[in-house]
Design a protein around this motif. Structure first.
Motif, mmCIF file in Angstrom:
data_model
loop_
_atom_site.group_PDB
_atom_site.id
_atom_site.type_symbol
_atom_site.label_atom_id
_atom_site.label_comp_id
_atom_site.label_asym_id
_atom_site.label_seq_id
_atom_site.Cartn_x
_atom_site.Cartn_y
_atom_site.Cartn_z
ATOM 1 N N ALA A 174 0.832 -1.205 0.000
ATOM 2 C CA ALA A 174 0.000 0.000 0.000
ATOM 3 C C ALA A 174 0.867 1.256 0.000
ATOM 4 N N GLY A 175 1.956 1.244 0.789
ATOM 5 C CA GLY A 175 2.853 2.390 0.822
ATOM 6 C C GLY A 175 3.528 2.630 -0.511
ATOM 7 N N VAL A 176 3.956 1.543 -1.160
ATOM 8 C CA VAL A 176 4.593 1.657 -2.476
ATOM 9 C C VAL A 176 3.624 2.265 -3.478
ATOM 10 N N ALA B 263 1.787 16.306 1.118
ATOM 11 C CA ALA B 263 1.440 16.326 2.541
ATOM 12 C C ALA B 263 0.585 15.115 2.909
ATOM 13 N N THR B 264 -0.385 14.809 2.039
ATOM 14 C CA THR B 264 -1.249 13.655 2.302
ATOM 15 C C THR B 264 -0.459 12.354 2.280
ATOM 16 N N THR B 265 0.470 12.234 1.322
ATOM 17 C CA THR B 265 1.271 11.015 1.222
ATOM 18 C C THR B 265 2.144 10.819 2.452
ATOM 19 N N VAL B 266 2.842 11.879 2.872
ATOM 20 C CA VAL B 266 3.729 11.774 4.030
ATOM 21 C C VAL B 266 2.940 11.453 5.295
ATOM 22 N N MET B 267 1.853 12.173 5.511
ATOM 23 C CA MET B 267 1.060 11.914 6.722
ATOM 24 C C MET B 267 0.404 10.540 6.663
ATOM 25 N N LEU C 210 1.714 7.917 5.498
ATOM 26 C CA LEU C 210 2.709 6.884 5.785
ATOM 27 C C LEU C 210 2.942 6.706 7.281
ATOM 28 N N VAL C 211 2.635 7.739 8.057
ATOM 29 C CA VAL C 211 2.947 7.699 9.492
ATOM 30 C C VAL C 211 2.197 6.579 10.202
ATOM 31 N N ILE D 96 10.017 7.556 10.166
ATOM 32 C CA ILE D 96 9.121 8.712 10.071
ATOM 33 C C ILE D 96 9.924 9.977 9.799
ATOM 34 N N GLY D 97 11.069 10.109 10.465
ATOM 35 C CA GLY D 97 11.903 11.283 10.248
ATOM 36 C C GLY D 97 12.396 11.391 8.812
ATOM 37 N N LEU D 98 12.765 10.258 8.205
ATOM 38 C CA LEU D 98 13.233 10.272 6.821
ATOM 39 C C LEU D 98 12.117 10.685 5.861
#
Length: 389
Positions: free
Chosen positions: A48-50, A136-140, A142-143, A161-163
């Motif tokens: 899903a992340g990929v 922004a939506t993609t990064v959040m 993934l958290v 998360i930091g990366l």
């Protein structure tokens, strides 16, 4: 994930990866291995992340047709293929109890998160509100999966998360939109909240695993002496010795004169004697030997990698350790207790199953019949006949 393979992954070799995946709790090695296994769980979340990352990349490529986004698509697909290959190899190795490519698995996940963060940085620099919103939506987005999959290793989860997040925030700060600088202020609070959630999840997991471990230990140990019980002994024999065809000696031990202590001084005095005998047995055996209480005043010792010729001296040492010094019981005084020992050797006398137990018990019977307080090795009846003829 293959059944039974989840908790067989080996620890990473690199010192920095060992530090990142250390649970940060003073937990027993079995629990630490189970926590490490959780990092390999839920491969569907990886997929899903990929897919989410590819959606951002392909959208940016369609909107801007820049070479950088074309490169991102190629790298993302290549890294995704590598990650799935590593996961497959790790699961197959774990199912066979072989060393797993844990370092490579952890590194590819770190590289993938760094790629997502770099892609988000590039999207924030385009000035496109649509791409910035998608980034922004993609990064959040993934958290949550990162927390859910890596809560067992808080340092590693925060590194992932930091990366993802730091490049995105830097990109926002450099985007030219001063209102996006608010993200710089929000990030420490955001990371603090994420760290708290991860630690909470891990605390719950450790408590659950510890309770499970304690339950298993209670099921395998004698409540009076804390030695292995019959079930724990059979598990050790079948799992550690018989399966590996190791050479070992099985000693059966039975106290001499224990019944009069129970009859004359009560079962509480008898229980204190049994605990004291168990302590002396522990002090008389070698590191790696197993001592078990079958029930009553019957004990078993398993001595791995011991030749038959060494069995008699070993048994005599245990007898001396148990019987030479009296036992001082408050309110009762000094009491003496003896012990008889019979033993059988594997593989010379049999396997680790019922046959070897029966032979060690027969040898113990011979020791009792010969006068008690002595040791005897199992002797095949056929050998008696040969000697008699």
């Amino acid at each position: 994930m293959l059944p039974g393979a989840r908790y067989n992954f080996t620890a990473p070799n690199a010192a920095v990866l060992r530090w990142l995946t250390d649970p940060g709790h003073n937990v027993a090695p079995p629990i630490a291995r189970k926590l490490l296994g959780e990092i390999f769980a839920s491969p569907k979340a990886v997929l899903a992340g990929v897919l989410n990352g590819l959606i951002l990349n392909i959208t940016a490529l369609c909107m801007h047709r820049g070479e950088i986004f074309a490169l991102f698509v190629v790298v993302d697909l290549t890294l995704a293929a590598l990650r799935f290959a590593v996961v497959r190899r790790a699961v197959m190795a774990a199912a066979r109890s072989l060393a797993t490519p844990t370092d490579l698995y952890l590194l590819t996940a770190l590289m993938w998160c760094a790629l997502q963060g770099t892609m988000a940085f590039a999207a924030m620099q385009t000035g496109s509100l649509a791409l910035q919103l998608l980034a922004a939506t993609t990064v959040m987005g993934l958290v949550g999966p990162i927390c859910a999959r890596n809560y067992a290793a808080p340092r590693y989860a925060l590194a992932l998360i930091g990366l993802c997040d730091f490049p995105f925030v830097v990109g926002a700060a450099l985007s030219g939109n001063r209102w996006l600088l608010i993200l710089v202020l929000q990030t420490p609070l955001f990371l603090f909240g994420v760290a708290s959630i991860i630690r909470r999840f891990q605390d719950m997991a450790v408590a659950t695993l510890q309770a499970e471990q304690d339950s298993q230990d209670r099921a395998r140990h004698d409540s009076l002496t804390n030695l292995l019980n019959r079930s724990g002994l059979m598990e050790a024999l079948d799992g550690q010795y018989a399966a590996k065809s190791r050479q070992f000696i099985l000693f059966y031990l039975d106290l001499d004169g224990f019944k009069p202590i129970n009859d004359n001084f009560g079962h509480q005095a008898g229980d204190r004697i049994l605990r004291a005998v168990a302590d002396r047995m522990r002090s008389s055996i070698r590191p790696g030997d197993i001592v078990s209480r079958l029930g009553g005043d019957e004990f078993v010792i398993v001595a791995p990698d011991m030749s038959p010729s060494a069995g008699s001296e070993y048994a005599s040492r245990v007898i001396r350790c148990v019987a030479d010094e009296p036992y001082l019981l408050e309110g009762v005084g000094q009491l003496r207790i003896g012990i008889s020992v019979g033993f059988a050797c594997a593989p010379e006398d049999g396997s680790a199953g019922d046959d070897l137990h029966r032979k060690a018990d027969a040898a113990l019977y011979d020791a009792k019949a010969a006068g008690r307080g002595i040791e005897r090795r199992f002797v095949n009846p056929a050998q008696h006949l040969v000697a008699a003829s």
